[in-house]
Design a protein around this motif. Structure first.
Motif, short mmCIF file in Angstrom:
data_model
loop_
_atom_site.label_atom_id
_atom_site.label_comp_id
_atom_site.label_asym_id
_atom_site.label_seq_id
_atom_site.Cartn_x
_atom_site.Cartn_y
_atom_site.Cartn_z
N SER A 250 76.72 126.06 -44.59
CA SER A 250 78.10 126.47 -44.79
C SER A 250 78.19 127.61 -45.80
O SER A 250 77.36 127.73 -46.69
N ASP A 251 79.22 128.44 -45.61
CA ASP A 251 79.52 129.47 -46.59
C ASP A 251 80.37 128.86 -47.69
O ASP A 251 81.59 128.72 -47.56
N ILE A 252 79.73 128.45 -48.78
CA ILE A 252 80.42 127.77 -49.87
C ILE A 252 80.84 128.80 -50.91
O ILE A 252 80.04 129.65 -51.30
N ILE B 136 94.84 121.27 -41.52
CA ILE B 136 93.77 120.65 -40.75
C ILE B 136 93.22 121.71 -39.79
O ILE B 136 93.94 122.22 -38.94
N ALA B 137 91.94 122.07 -39.96
CA ALA B 137 91.30 123.09 -39.12
C ALA B 137 90.38 122.40 -38.12
O ALA B 137 89.47 121.66 -38.52
N ILE B 138 90.60 122.66 -36.82
CA ILE B 138 89.88 121.96 -35.75
C ILE B 138 88.97 122.96 -35.03
O ILE B 138 89.42 124.01 -34.58
N SER B 139 87.71 122.61 -34.91
CA SER B 139 86.77 123.49 -34.22
C SER B 139 86.97 123.42 -32.71
O SER B 139 87.67 122.55 -32.20
N GLY B 140 86.36 124.34 -32.00
CA GLY B 140 86.35 124.27 -30.54
C GLY B 140 85.34 123.25 -30.06
O GLY B 140 84.51 122.75 -30.82
N TYR B 141 85.41 122.93 -28.77
CA TYR B 141 84.44 122.01 -28.17
C TYR B 141 83.38 122.83 -27.44
O TYR B 141 83.72 123.81 -26.76
N PRO B 142 82.08 122.51 -27.56
CA PRO B 142 81.50 121.34 -28.22
C PRO B 142 81.08 121.59 -29.67
O PRO B 142 80.28 120.83 -30.21
N LEU C 279 83.22 126.00 -38.28
CA LEU C 279 84.38 126.43 -39.07
C LEU C 279 83.97 126.99 -40.42
O LEU C 279 84.54 127.97 -40.90
N SER C 280 82.99 126.36 -41.03
CA SER C 280 82.61 126.76 -42.38
C SER C 280 81.63 127.93 -42.39
O SER C 280 81.68 128.78 -43.27
N HIS C 281 80.75 127.99 -41.40
CA HIS C 281 79.71 129.02 -41.38
C HIS C 281 80.09 130.24 -40.54
O HIS C 281 80.12 131.36 -41.04
N PHE C 282 80.38 130.02 -39.27
CA PHE C 282 80.66 131.15 -38.39
C PHE C 282 82.07 131.71 -38.58
O PHE C 282 82.27 132.93 -38.61
N LEU C 283 83.06 130.83 -38.72
CA LEU C 283 84.43 131.30 -38.90
C LEU C 283 84.77 131.56 -40.37
O LEU C 283 85.77 132.22 -40.66
N LYS C 284 83.95 131.02 -41.27
CA LYS C 284 84.08 131.27 -42.72
C LYS C 284 85.46 130.86 -43.25
O LYS C 284 86.07 131.57 -44.04
N SER D 293 91.82 144.47 -27.96
CA SER D 293 90.66 143.93 -27.24
C SER D 293 89.95 142.93 -28.14
O SER D 293 90.00 143.03 -29.37
N GLY D 294 89.31 141.99 -27.54
CA GLY D 294 88.60 140.96 -28.29
C GLY D 294 88.32 139.78 -27.39
O GLY D 294 89.21 139.29 -26.69
N SER D 295 87.08 139.32 -27.39
CA SER D 295 86.68 138.27 -26.46
C SER D 295 86.77 136.89 -27.10
O SER D 295 87.16 136.74 -28.25
N HIS D 296 86.37 135.90 -26.33
CA HIS D 296 86.47 134.49 -26.74
C HIS D 296 85.25 134.15 -27.59
O HIS D 296 84.35 133.41 -27.17
N ASN D 297 85.20 134.69 -28.81
CA ASN D 297 84.04 134.46 -29.67
C ASN D 297 84.41 134.58 -31.14
O ASN D 297 85.54 134.95 -31.48
N PHE D 298 83.45 134.28 -32.00
CA PHE D 298 83.73 134.24 -33.44
C PHE D 298 84.03 135.61 -34.03
O PHE D 298 84.75 135.70 -35.03
N THR D 299 83.48 136.65 -33.44
CA THR D 299 83.80 137.99 -33.94
C THR D 299 85.29 138.27 -33.84
O THR D 299 85.91 138.83 -34.74
#
Length: 393
Positions: free
Chosen positions: A117-119, A168-174, A180-185, A362-368
């Motif tokens: 995680s990005d702490i 409350i932050a909910i991640s995507g499935y799966p 949430l903590s590392h990729f989405l920061k 523009s922007g795709s279905h990803n963390f970027t």
């Protein structure tokens, strides 16, 4: 042709079929000995495999929108933050019990998962901290992992009697909470916004959208099955209020998520506005469907059809009274499959519900893409919730 266009996909599939046919037709002619026949066979295999793999990869990308343009495919991303646009004017804002035992409803798990995680780095009273816990759900009958970000003010003397708002932050499935903590920061972004005074001090709780993995429960109370909506709207708030100085009134609570987590956020807010009157949904869908990962979420017969309709949010807006909630939705004109449905959803919003949007060119279905939207979403949500709410007696 665009990377996600059907014409490109169909063209590559056609080329792959032609290559397979040509390989079958030419193979007897390439069966001789010598360098040229050998190179011909190798060339036929390589070209055929490349076209088949290209077809498969294009089909997967088209279905999931991982890359929305050729530029994104080669790494050219627009990383500027999205801009929130207000769509409507702001108005007024059977179970299996689990014994909590001596550990209470929130069990600390030390550093479990925090290594990825990005702490926020620094003293707790300057940047806040991130805790790894398990939440005991007495009604839903589960014990779920979570990360809890506590803002620096939580540890400051002048705030020791204050209750804080909660997102409350909910991640995507799966995906799980580490996404949430590392990729989405999320904790790092929240810490920066709070330090810069762009967001009010807020407790952020990161959770996953399913309580019965590997099944995707989509935040639904499944008849005779996992009680996900109950977990999110009753068990989770109960557990957090028992262990942290968080608001006891609904005006201090919000829910957000990305992808299927964003769908959950909208569903929970619109179905249970008395628990979550604020929602931020990144790249959400606007209705929940049964598929191979969910199984039958709604039950059978007329009751099952009724449950399915009531999880279609556009249908709810067109056929039921609108809830008193504030929502923010995001999409992209190029690269996201939900753009047209997002427009349809926003047009259906009516009082007393209010809506805002982040629409990227523009922007795709990803963390970027979602990293461009997370900061303005958190900032917007902070303005919708009440702080300080009450005194901690």
């Amino acid at each position: 042709m665009g990377l996600t266009s059907r014409s490109l996909l169909y063209t590559v599939i056609f080329v792959a079929v032609v290559c397979v046919g040509l390989t079958l037709w030419l193979w007897p002619r390439l069966s001789g000995r010598g360098v040229l026949p050998l190179l011909g066979r190798l060339g036929a295999i390589v070209v055929t495999q490349l076209t088949i793999m290209s077809s498969v990869l294009l089909a997967v990308n088209s279905a999931n929108s991982f890359y929305g343009s050729w530029g994104e495919l080669i790494g050219k991303y627009d990383r500027s933050p999205g801009e929130v646009t207000q769509v409507t004017e702001n108005g007024g804002a059977s179970t299996t019990p689990v014994d909590a035992g001596k550990g209470g409803l929130v069990r600390n798990t030390g550093t479990e998962g925090l290594d990825k995680s990005d702490i926020p780095q620094g003293p707790k009273d300057k940047v806040g901290t991130l805790e790894s816990v398990r939440l005991v759900a007495r009604r839903a009958g589960v014990m779920e992992p979570a990360f809890v970000y506590l803002p620096p003010q939580y540890y400051q003397e002048q705030y020791k009697r204050q209750r804080f708002p909660v997102v409350i932050a909910i991640s995507g499935y799966p995906g799980g909470i580490t996404n949430l903590s590392h990729f989405l920061k999320v904790p790092k972004t929240a810490s920066d916004l709070i330090v810069e005074r762009k967001m009010q001090p807020t407790v952020i709780v990161m959770v996953r959208p399913t309580i019965a993995p590997p099944r995707d429960t989509e935040c639904v109370d499944v008849p005779g099955g996992p009680q996900s909506e109950t977990y999110f709207t009753k068990d989770l708030p109960e557990a957090l209020k028992s262990a942290y100085r968080v608001g006891h009134e609904a005006s201090a609570w919000g829910v957000m998520g990305y992808s299927s987590g964003g769908t959950c956020a909208l569903e929970l807010a619109m179905r249970q506005p008395g628990t979550f009157p604020v929602a931020g949904a990144l790249s959400a869908d606007y209705k929940i469907k049964n598929d191979l990962t969910t199984g039958n979420l709604f039950g059978d017969g007329e009751e099952g059809e009724k449950n399915k309709r009531e999880h279609d949010l556009i249908w709810r807006l067109q056929n039921l009274p609108a809830p008193r909630v504030s929502v923010l939705v995001t999409s992209s004109k190029e690269g996201e499959k939900n753009f047209k449905e997002t427009e349809k959803f926003l047009k259906a919003v009516k009082e007393p519900m209010t809506a805002a949007k982040i629409i990227l060119p523009s922007g795709s279905h990803n963390f970027t893409t979602w990293r461009r939207e997370i900061a303005p979403t958190l900032e917007w949500m902070g303005k919708q919730m009440t702080f300080p709410q009450d005194v901690n007696n």
